[in-house]
Scaffold this motif. Structure first.
Motif, mmCIF file in Angstrom:
data_model
loop_
_atom_site.group_PDB
_atom_site.id
_atom_site.type_symbol
_atom_site.label_atom_id
_atom_site.label_comp_id
_atom_site.label_asym_id
_atom_site.label_seq_id
_atom_site.Cartn_x
_atom_site.Cartn_y
_atom_site.Cartn_z
ATOM 1 N N LEU A 41 -6.957 -12.103 -14.865
ATOM 2 C CA LEU A 41 -6.716 -13.059 -13.793
ATOM 3 C C LEU A 41 -6.973 -14.462 -14.309
ATOM 4 O O LEU A 41 -8.019 -14.726 -14.908
ATOM 5 C CB LEU A 41 -7.634 -12.795 -12.602
ATOM 6 C CG LEU A 41 -7.454 -11.485 -11.852
ATOM 7 C CD1 LEU A 41 -8.387 -11.445 -10.651
ATOM 8 C CD2 LEU A 41 -6.022 -11.277 -11.431
ATOM 9 N N MET A 90 -7.263 -18.536 -13.313
ATOM 10 C CA MET A 90 -7.583 -19.423 -12.191
ATOM 11 C C MET A 90 -7.779 -20.830 -12.730
ATOM 12 O O MET A 90 -7.891 -21.025 -13.932
ATOM 13 C CB MET A 90 -8.885 -18.964 -11.529
ATOM 14 C CG MET A 90 -8.855 -17.534 -11.027
ATOM 15 S SD MET A 90 -10.534 -16.874 -10.879
ATOM 16 C CE MET A 90 -10.536 -15.752 -12.261
ATOM 17 N N ILE A 148 -10.152 -17.587 -17.168
ATOM 18 C CA ILE A 148 -9.471 -16.290 -17.168
ATOM 19 C C ILE A 148 -10.497 -15.184 -17.361
ATOM 20 O O ILE A 148 -11.445 -15.345 -18.130
ATOM 21 C CB ILE A 148 -8.357 -16.241 -18.246
ATOM 22 C CG1 ILE A 148 -7.530 -14.970 -18.128
ATOM 23 C CG2 ILE A 148 -8.924 -16.432 -19.637
ATOM 24 C CD1 ILE A 148 -6.249 -14.999 -18.919
ATOM 25 N N LYS A 205 -16.365 -16.483 -10.724
ATOM 26 C CA LYS A 205 -15.027 -15.986 -10.380
ATOM 27 C C LYS A 205 -14.747 -16.135 -8.883
ATOM 28 O O LYS A 205 -13.724 -16.701 -8.489
ATOM 29 C CB LYS A 205 -14.925 -14.527 -10.834
ATOM 30 C CG LYS A 205 -13.672 -13.811 -10.445
ATOM 31 C CD LYS A 205 -13.592 -12.420 -11.035
ATOM 32 C CE LYS A 205 -14.772 -11.543 -10.850
ATOM 33 N NZ LYS A 205 -15.720 -11.330 -11.875
ATOM 34 N N MET A 226 -12.074 -18.703 -6.977
ATOM 35 C CA MET A 226 -10.978 -18.210 -6.138
ATOM 36 C C MET A 226 -11.112 -18.665 -4.690
ATOM 37 O O MET A 226 -10.110 -18.878 -4.029
ATOM 38 C CB MET A 226 -10.879 -16.685 -6.236
ATOM 39 C CG MET A 226 -10.368 -16.219 -7.593
ATOM 40 S SD MET A 226 -10.006 -14.444 -7.688
ATOM 41 C CE MET A 226 -11.640 -13.754 -7.562
ATOM 42 N N HIS A 230 -4.990 -19.557 -5.431
ATOM 43 C CA HIS A 230 -3.772 -19.291 -6.209
ATOM 44 C C HIS A 230 -4.159 -18.721 -7.571
ATOM 45 O O HIS A 230 -4.888 -19.352 -8.338
ATOM 46 C CB HIS A 230 -2.935 -20.553 -6.354
ATOM 47 C CG HIS A 230 -2.578 -21.143 -5.026
ATOM 48 N ND1 HIS A 230 -1.646 -20.570 -4.184
ATOM 49 C CD2 HIS A 230 -3.057 -22.225 -4.379
ATOM 50 C CE1 HIS A 230 -1.554 -21.287 -3.085
ATOM 51 N NE2 HIS A 230 -2.400 -22.299 -3.172
ATOM 52 N N ILE A 231 -3.631 -17.539 -7.873
ATOM 53 C CA ILE A 231 -4.030 -16.775 -9.051
ATOM 54 C C ILE A 231 -2.807 -16.534 -9.934
ATOM 55 O O ILE A 231 -1.719 -16.277 -9.442
ATOM 56 C CB ILE A 231 -4.587 -15.388 -8.619
ATOM 57 C CG1 ILE A 231 -5.710 -15.520 -7.610
ATOM 58 C CG2 ILE A 231 -4.993 -14.544 -9.823
ATOM 59 C CD1 ILE A 231 -6.912 -16.245 -8.100
ATOM 60 N N PHE A 251 -1.726 -13.857 -13.215
ATOM 61 C CA PHE A 251 -2.221 -12.615 -13.799
ATOM 62 C C PHE A 251 -1.310 -12.146 -14.922
ATOM 63 O O PHE A 251 -0.138 -12.541 -14.997
ATOM 64 C CB PHE A 251 -2.406 -11.518 -12.748
ATOM 65 C CG PHE A 251 -1.135 -11.085 -12.076
ATOM 66 C CD1 PHE A 251 -0.329 -10.090 -12.615
ATOM 67 C CD2 PHE A 251 -0.736 -11.678 -10.891
ATOM 68 C CE1 PHE A 251 0.838 -9.695 -11.988
ATOM 69 C CE2 PHE A 251 0.424 -11.286 -10.252
ATOM 70 C CZ PHE A 251 1.220 -10.298 -10.809
ATOM 71 N N THR A 295 2.131 -14.306 -10.212
ATOM 72 C CA THR A 295 1.249 -15.165 -9.429
ATOM 73 C C THR A 295 0.931 -14.467 -8.112
ATOM 74 O O THR A 295 1.664 -13.578 -7.671
ATOM 75 C CB THR A 295 1.902 -16.530 -9.122
ATOM 76 O OG1 THR A 295 3.084 -16.305 -8.340
ATOM 77 C CG2 THR A 295 2.260 -17.275 -10.389
ATOM 78 N N GLU A 318 -2.040 -14.603 -4.403
ATOM 79 C CA GLU A 318 -3.080 -15.280 -3.624
ATOM 80 C C GLU A 318 -4.248 -14.344 -3.377
ATOM 81 O O GLU A 318 -4.066 -13.187 -3.007
ATOM 82 C CB GLU A 318 -2.517 -15.785 -2.297
ATOM 83 C CG GLU A 318 -1.608 -16.963 -2.497
ATOM 84 C CD GLU A 318 -1.425 -17.786 -1.246
ATOM 85 O OE1 GLU A 318 -2.328 -17.797 -0.388
ATOM 86 O OE2 GLU A 318 -0.369 -18.411 -1.142
ATOM 87 N N PHE A 319 -5.432 -14.897 -3.564
ATOM 88 C CA PHE A 319 -6.709 -14.202 -3.396
ATOM 89 C C PHE A 319 -7.036 -14.014 -1.918
ATOM 90 O O PHE A 319 -6.825 -14.911 -1.107
ATOM 91 C CB PHE A 319 -7.795 -15.057 -4.077
ATOM 92 C CG PHE A 319 -9.191 -14.769 -3.641
ATOM 93 C CD1 PHE A 319 -9.907 -13.728 -4.206
ATOM 94 C CD2 PHE A 319 -9.815 -15.568 -2.690
ATOM 95 C CE1 PHE A 319 -11.218 -13.486 -3.825
ATOM 96 C CE2 PHE A 319 -11.125 -15.333 -2.303
ATOM 97 C CZ PHE A 319 -11.831 -14.284 -2.870
ATOM 98 N N VAL A 371 -5.282 -9.409 -4.540
ATOM 99 C CA VAL A 371 -4.376 -10.460 -5.003
ATOM 100 C C VAL A 371 -3.003 -10.055 -4.471
ATOM 101 O O VAL A 371 -2.429 -9.063 -4.922
ATOM 102 C CB VAL A 371 -4.361 -10.608 -6.534
ATOM 103 C CG1 VAL A 371 -3.308 -11.634 -6.959
ATOM 104 C CG2 VAL A 371 -5.742 -10.991 -7.054
#
Length: 154
Positions: free
Chosen positions: A25, A27, A35, A61, A65, A70-71, A73, A100, A102-103, A142
């Motif tokens: 992941l 960020m 990451i 982490k 988030m 916005h993540i 991966f 990509t 969202e958390f 995510v």
């Protein structure tokens, strides 16, 4: 994608998600990239992929988030070095997925269900979690917004 001859279709992407066990992941922590590699599980409902991960209840982490959901991966597999007599002709075989999402921090029954999905993916076994077990960790989703895959297999 520059090499669309290597592009994976959606069923091949799902197959790769099935085979991988680690997601990285990515960020943004303020102005710095951050990451982390994590175990994961996933669901795909009506073409919508959701990744599930767990972590300690506190730490960088989750802080990152929460501040920016916005993540990015990445997952990869099938690496194999292809050697050659000349250095510049070495290559690698690979399969990879990037995307990509969202958390979302999960609670209650959604949290326990996500833990079950994660453990089924990692172990192939079904587990039921108590409230105490679920409350000992943070669990998050995510929700995948974009995903693409690429492979070089020969």
């Amino acid at each position: 994608m520059r090499r669309n001859d290597r592009e994976l279709d959606f069923p091949a992407i799902l197959s790769l998600l099935d085979r991988c066990r680690i997601v990285r992941l990515a960020m943004i922590d303020g102005q710095e990239p951050y990451i982390v590699p994590l175990n994961y599980g996933y669901t795909c409902t009506d073409g919508q992929i959701t990744l599930y991960c767990h972590s300690a209840k506190e730490g960088r982490k989750l802080d990152v988030m929460r501040a920016n959901p916005h993540i990015g991966f990445e997952m990869d597999a099938d690496y194999q070095l292809q050697t050659h007599e000349e250095a510049c002709h070495h290559s690698n075989l690979f399969s990879s997925v990037i995307g990509t999402g969202e958390f979302e921090l999960l609670e209650g029954e959604a949290k326990k269900q996500a833990l079950s999905v994660l453990m089924r993916h990692q172990t192939g076994r079904d587990f039921v979690f108590t409230d105490a077990q679920a409350n000992s960790v943070a669990v998050f989703a995510v929700h995948v917004k974009t995903i693409s895959g690429k492979a070089k297999t020969k």
